[in-house]
Design a protein around this motif. Sequence first.
Motif, PDB file in Angstrom:
ATOM      1  N   SER A 126       5.857   1.776   6.591  1.00  0.00           N
ATOM      2  CA  SER A 126       4.779   1.108   5.583  1.00  0.00           C
ATOM      3  C   SER A 126       4.779  -0.350   5.944  1.00  0.00           C
ATOM      4  O   SER A 126       5.639  -1.227   5.484  1.00  0.00           O
ATOM      5  CB  SER A 126       4.967   1.246   4.241  1.00  0.00           C
ATOM      6  N   SER A 146       2.771  -2.477   4.499  1.00  0.00           N
ATOM      7  CA  SER A 146       2.562  -2.978   3.040  1.00  0.00           C
ATOM      8  C   SER A 146       4.278  -3.132   2.458  1.00  0.00           C
ATOM      9  O   SER A 146       4.522  -3.859   2.023  1.00  0.00           O
ATOM     10  CB  SER A 146       1.937  -2.145   2.295  1.00  0.00           C
ATOM     11  N   ILE A 184       6.077  -6.430   1.107  1.00  0.00           N
ATOM     12  CA  ILE A 184       6.291  -6.564  -0.391  1.00  0.00           C
ATOM     13  C   ILE A 184       8.013  -6.819  -0.529  1.00  0.00           C
ATOM     14  O   ILE A 184       8.345  -7.467  -1.299  1.00  0.00           O
ATOM     15  CB  ILE A 184       5.927  -5.186  -1.061  1.00  0.00           C
ATOM     16  N   MET A 233       7.145   1.788  -0.673  1.00  0.00           N
ATOM     17  CA  MET A 233       6.044   2.405  -0.492  1.00  0.00           C
ATOM     18  C   MET A 233       5.940   3.744   0.489  1.00  0.00           C
ATOM     19  O   MET A 233       4.984   4.380   0.733  1.00  0.00           O
ATOM     20  CB  MET A 233       5.103   1.252   0.501  1.00  0.00           C
ATOM     21  N   GLU A 265       0.402   3.025   2.444  1.00  0.00           N
ATOM     22  CA  GLU A 265       0.162   1.541   2.592  1.00  0.00           C
ATOM     23  C   GLU A 265      -0.684   1.256   1.291  1.00  0.00           C
ATOM     24  O   GLU A 265      -1.185   2.209   0.577  1.00  0.00           O
ATOM     25  CB  GLU A 265      -1.019   1.158   3.782  1.00  0.00           C
ATOM     26  N   ILE A 266      -1.117  -0.057   0.798  1.00  0.00           N
ATOM     27  CA  ILE A 266      -1.639  -0.294  -0.437  1.00  0.00           C
ATOM     28  C   ILE A 266      -2.913   0.097  -0.424  1.00  0.00           C
ATOM     29  O   ILE A 266      -3.654   0.540  -1.283  1.00  0.00           O
ATOM     30  CB  ILE A 266      -1.451  -1.935  -0.628  1.00  0.00           C
ATOM     31  N   THR A 267      -3.914   0.004   0.750  1.00  0.00           N
ATOM     32  CA  THR A 267      -5.054   0.710   0.772  1.00  0.00           C
ATOM     33  C   THR A 267      -5.011   2.119   0.458  1.00  0.00           C
ATOM     34  O   THR A 267      -6.256   2.516  -0.105  1.00  0.00           O
ATOM     35  CB  THR A 267      -5.548   0.238   2.394  1.00  0.00           C
TER      36      THR A 267
END
Length: 324
Positions: free
Chosen positions: A251, A253, A257, A296, A300-302
């Motif tokens: 990940s 993202s 983070i 995560m 991913e955040i998406t």
Amino acid sequence: MNSLKKAKGFWGTMGVVVVFSVVTQFLINGGSLNSFYVNALFSIGINIILAASLHLIIGITGQFSIGHAGFLAVGAYASAIVTMKLGLPFPVAIVAAGLAAAISGLIIGIPTLRLRGDYLAIATLGFGEIVRIVFLNIDYVGGASGMTVSHMTTWPWLIACVAITIVVIVNFTNSTHGRACISIRENEIAADAMGINTTFYKVMAFIIGAFFAGVAGALHAHNFYIIQPTNFGFLKSFDILILVVIGGLGSMSGSIIAAILLTIISTFLSNYPEVRMVIYSLVLIVMMLFRPQGLMGTKEITSFLKMGKSAKGGVQHDGKNTVA
């Protein structure tokens, strides 16, 4: 249509980055952010580049490397030589640092990336220590006492390097080459049986990751005024590895983070050296106990944004929205 949506999302993200960069630069110039917070921001940016570059090697290609501090050191010293010894501009130093680290990645990658698992980890750890000892014994770069470097890392250069690193690695991951690297991570034997040149792609990922680690080294060297071989020991490699593992293997993202959160924790605990590592270690232990897959996981955040949109309204059936 899908390509148009991706283009809009990309330029929208770039717009947010530009606005954030301009606002932050304004705050720095106006003195609203003191040196402590500015140094914290710069450390976060450098760690994001390091985490993203190692994410490509470990999270995407599945190669357990713990010699990333070696590439960081090569980039730091190469850039310092370019600016302090040769008198060339800082942009040239950044490129030279990346290329020097990439060449180092190629040299170490070809013979060692035929190894797997623990054997690869030991080989890369050995590489990192070799680099440290070499710089420790070269008087041209200051030896054990280190090398003094002028402060040239500015916020625009830092945010530009962070943005380029993320864009390149994300696009590489989403390309056919990235899919080949992911297939190697999932099952190298099966990927090899399907005709994928596994050694080629492992070396490619290693070189790209090393290049951006070298860029981070240039930013690091010209931000902290002095570089010493002791700053690039194997513990530094483990610090970078922790960012990727805590964020979630696979990940991007998560790596970003984790780099932000752990850098903030480490920075604000710097005034308490006695308990800093204790608290830092407790955070890692709790994380591994209750969230072993990382912050995560492999998402991913998406992915969460898409899930939210799907939950609000999916395919129409009998006049009602159903979750797609």
